[in-house]
Enzyme design. Sequence first.
Site, PDB file in Angstrom:
ATOM      1  N   CYS A 115     -12.986  -0.051   1.878  1.00 35.67           N
ATOM      2  CA  CYS A 115     -12.725  -1.430   1.418  1.00 35.67           C
ATOM      3  C   CYS A 115     -13.524  -2.482   2.191  1.00 35.67           C
ATOM      4  CB  CYS A 115     -11.244  -1.746   1.503  1.00 35.67           C
ATOM      5  SG  CYS A 115     -10.285  -0.742   0.367  1.00 35.67           S
ATOM      6  N   HIS A 245     -10.823  -9.562   1.244  1.00 38.45           N
ATOM      7  CA  HIS A 245     -10.601  -8.322   0.501  1.00 38.45           C
ATOM      8  C   HIS A 245      -9.181  -8.367  -0.059  1.00 38.45           C
ATOM      9  CE1 HIS A 245     -10.136  -4.273  -0.732  1.00 38.45           C
ATOM     10  NE2 HIS A 245      -9.344  -3.944   0.264  1.00 38.45           N
ATOM     11  N   ASN A 275      -6.433  -3.742  -5.992  1.00 38.66           N
ATOM     12  CA  ASN A 275      -7.410  -3.478  -4.928  1.00 38.66           C
ATOM     13  C   ASN A 275      -8.580  -2.687  -5.515  1.00 38.66           C
ATOM     14  OD1 ASN A 275      -8.864  -2.554  -2.735  1.00 38.66           O
ATOM     15  ND2 ASN A 275      -7.087  -1.876  -1.561  1.00 38.66           N
TER      16      ASN A 275
HETATM   17  N1  ACO Z   1       7.823   1.171  -6.207  1.00 36.46           N
HETATM   18  C1  ACO Z   1       9.057   1.230  -5.670  1.00 36.46           C
HETATM   19  N2  ACO Z   1       9.283   1.644  -4.423  1.00 36.46           N
HETATM   20  C2  ACO Z   1       8.233   2.027  -3.690  1.00 36.46           C
HETATM   21  C3  ACO Z   1       6.920   1.996  -4.183  1.00 36.46           C
HETATM   22  C4  ACO Z   1       6.736   1.544  -5.500  1.00 36.46           C
HETATM   23  N3  ACO Z   1       5.524   1.480  -6.076  1.00 36.46           N
HETATM   24  N4  ACO Z   1       6.080   2.418  -3.213  1.00 36.46           N
HETATM   25  C5  ACO Z   1       6.833   2.704  -2.151  1.00 36.46           C
HETATM   26  N5  ACO Z   1       8.133   2.475  -2.444  1.00 36.46           N
HETATM   27  C6  ACO Z   1       9.307   2.666  -1.600  1.00 36.46           C
HETATM   28  C7  ACO Z   1       9.071   3.644  -0.458  1.00 36.46           C
HETATM   29  O1  ACO Z   1       9.185   4.977  -0.912  1.00 36.46           O
HETATM   30  C8  ACO Z   1      10.180   3.242   0.474  1.00 36.46           C
HETATM   31  O2  ACO Z   1      11.356   3.833   0.035  1.00 36.46           O
HETATM   32  P1  ACO Z   1      12.415   4.439   1.080  1.00 36.46           P
HETATM   33  O3  ACO Z   1      12.836   3.268   1.933  1.00 36.46           O
HETATM   34  O4  ACO Z   1      13.477   4.965   0.190  1.00 36.46           O
HETATM   35  O5  ACO Z   1      11.657   5.464   1.849  1.00 36.46           O
HETATM   36  C9  ACO Z   1      10.295   1.743   0.280  1.00 36.46           C
HETATM   37  O6  ACO Z   1       9.650   1.460  -0.972  1.00 36.46           O
HETATM   38  C10 ACO Z   1       9.610   0.938   1.365  1.00 36.46           C
HETATM   39  O7  ACO Z   1       8.317   1.507   1.578  1.00 36.46           O
HETATM   40  P2  ACO Z   1       7.289   0.856   2.548  1.00 36.46           P
HETATM   41  O8  ACO Z   1       6.095   1.729   2.638  1.00 36.46           O
HETATM   42  O9  ACO Z   1       8.002   0.464   3.813  1.00 36.46           O
HETATM   43  O10 ACO Z   1       6.954  -0.464   1.731  1.00 36.46           O
HETATM   44  P3  ACO Z   1       6.045  -1.642   2.175  1.00 36.46           P
HETATM   45  O11 ACO Z   1       6.774  -2.892   2.116  1.00 36.46           O
HETATM   46  O12 ACO Z   1       5.294  -1.314   3.428  1.00 36.46           O
HETATM   47  O13 ACO Z   1       4.992  -1.695   0.986  1.00 36.46           O
HETATM   48  C11 ACO Z   1       2.713  -1.065   0.602  1.00 36.46           C
HETATM   49  C12 ACO Z   1       4.165  -0.593   0.715  1.00 36.46           C
HETATM   50  C13 ACO Z   1       2.643  -2.028  -0.541  1.00 36.46           C
HETATM   51  C14 ACO Z   1       1.859   0.144   0.333  1.00 36.46           C
HETATM   52  C15 ACO Z   1       2.317  -1.770   1.911  1.00 36.46           C
HETATM   53  O14 ACO Z   1       2.630  -0.968   3.005  1.00 36.46           O
HETATM   54  C16 ACO Z   1       0.859  -2.076   1.961  1.00 36.46           C
HETATM   55  O15 ACO Z   1       0.362  -2.855   1.196  1.00 36.46           O
HETATM   56  N6  ACO Z   1       0.134  -1.503   2.933  1.00 36.46           N
HETATM   57  C17 ACO Z   1      -1.264  -1.787   3.122  1.00 36.46           C
HETATM   58  C18 ACO Z   1      -2.054  -1.226   2.000  1.00 36.46           C
HETATM   59  C19 ACO Z   1      -3.471  -1.572   2.193  1.00 36.46           C
HETATM   60  O16 ACO Z   1      -3.814  -2.609   2.689  1.00 36.46           O
HETATM   61  N7  ACO Z   1      -4.303  -0.690   1.839  1.00 36.46           N
HETATM   62  C20 ACO Z   1      -5.666  -0.966   2.063  1.00 36.46           C
HETATM   63  C21 ACO Z   1      -6.369   0.059   1.454  1.00 36.46           C
HETATM   64  S1  ACO Z   1      -7.936  -0.183   1.970  1.00 36.46           S
HETATM   65  C22 ACO Z   1      -8.890   1.127   1.527  1.00 36.46           C
HETATM   66  O17 ACO Z   1      -9.729   1.395   2.313  1.00 36.46           O
HETATM   67  C23 ACO Z   1      -8.685   1.906   0.284  1.00 36.46           C
END
Ligand code: ACO
Length: 318
Positions: A115, A245, A275
């Site tokens: 990314c 980004h 993304n």
């Molecule tokens: N729908 C519903 N629930 C979900 C989903 C979904 N799509 N995805 C995860 N959950 C659940 C999890 O299973 C978890 O459930 P549990 O408590 O029963 O275990 C709960 O939601 C909370 O999960 P978290 O991972 O703590 O949720 P968070 O608020 O952190 O959000 C997210 C998840 C959106 C992925 C966030 O962590 C994030 O954006 N992280 C950074 C992602 C990012 O920047 N990626 C960059 C990629 S760059 C590249 O190089 C490709």
Amino acid sequence: MIRSIILGCGAYLPAQILTNDALIKMRGLDSSDEWIERRTGIKQRHIAAEGEKTSDMATKAASAALADAGIDSGSIDMIVLATTTPDNVFPACAVRVQANLGMERGFAFDIQAVCSGFVYALAMADNALRAGQARRALVIGADVLSRLIDWNDRGTSVLFGDGAGAVVLEAREGHGTVADQGILSAHLHADGRHYELLQTDANAFIRMNGQEVFRHAVANLSSVVDEALAATGLKPEEIDWLVPHQANKRIIDGTGKKLGLPPERIVTTIADHANTSAASIPLALATAAHDGRIKRGQIVLLDAMGGGFTWGAAVVRW
Ligand code: ACO
């Protein structure tokens, strides 16, 4: 000293739009539109058609950028294409784009920094222009991350989309001050100790520790933005536009808050594009330049963070 001026920019998004609701229904995901929007800011994403390749999207974005710059592909000396999803392992996707554009000269290569790829590519092209190795460059970010998704993994399948964006750079003489037009500074970082936090598995599916990626993204983007301000001597209030980004609206808001920038000065496309990896910054740039928000002479701050980890920032006077 030589400065790399952004002469024009262009974008391409595949025709097919997949909303959160349609994705959830199609894949039978235990999720909701409300959850996805609240946690990420994403409402929909574009998905490449079957057979539509990274080079196809990159060529369309590059053609649009050339048209915007008002120049012919024949005057381009170098193409740097940031992608994690090249058509083939080799040759580079960039040479396919070079041929598609009808170019018979110049040099072309890919960059893989996930990314952060566009910021890395922009910095490499800027270096080549300032070293006198090229006078005009095409810098492209293009990805079809939909092909790396395990659609049953709700933690990642809702986050990504496909697209491409490009800018045309030209070397021009500047005075070496922040009053110059063009790229004023670029800052790149990597920390391979975090390789496993965001990577592809043996099936080439994205696996991510979302919470850890989130935590590192906020910290790394905050420090690289500080570094960019210190290097240019610019104050946060002198930043006209933050073009980050687009990984998560909450990460974007965090950087904006740190800089004290109101939301109106942050270009946010994540709701519509999700993304798109290396494409997200040039897509956002093209969106805001073409709708008249980013104007000539304004200061634009770019920042990105991706798998590796890699991260970086660039300050540009448009
Ligand atoms: N729908 C519903 N629930 C979900 C989903 C979904 N799509 N995805 C995860 N959950 C659940 C999890 O299973 C978890 O459930 P549990 O408590 O029963 O275990 C709960 O939601 C909370 O999960 P978290 O991972 O703590 O949720 P968070 O608020 O952190 O959000 C997210 C998840 C959106 C992925 C966030 O962590 C994030 O954006 N992280 C950074 C992602 C990012 O920047 N990626 C960059 C990629 S760059 C590249 O190089 C490709």
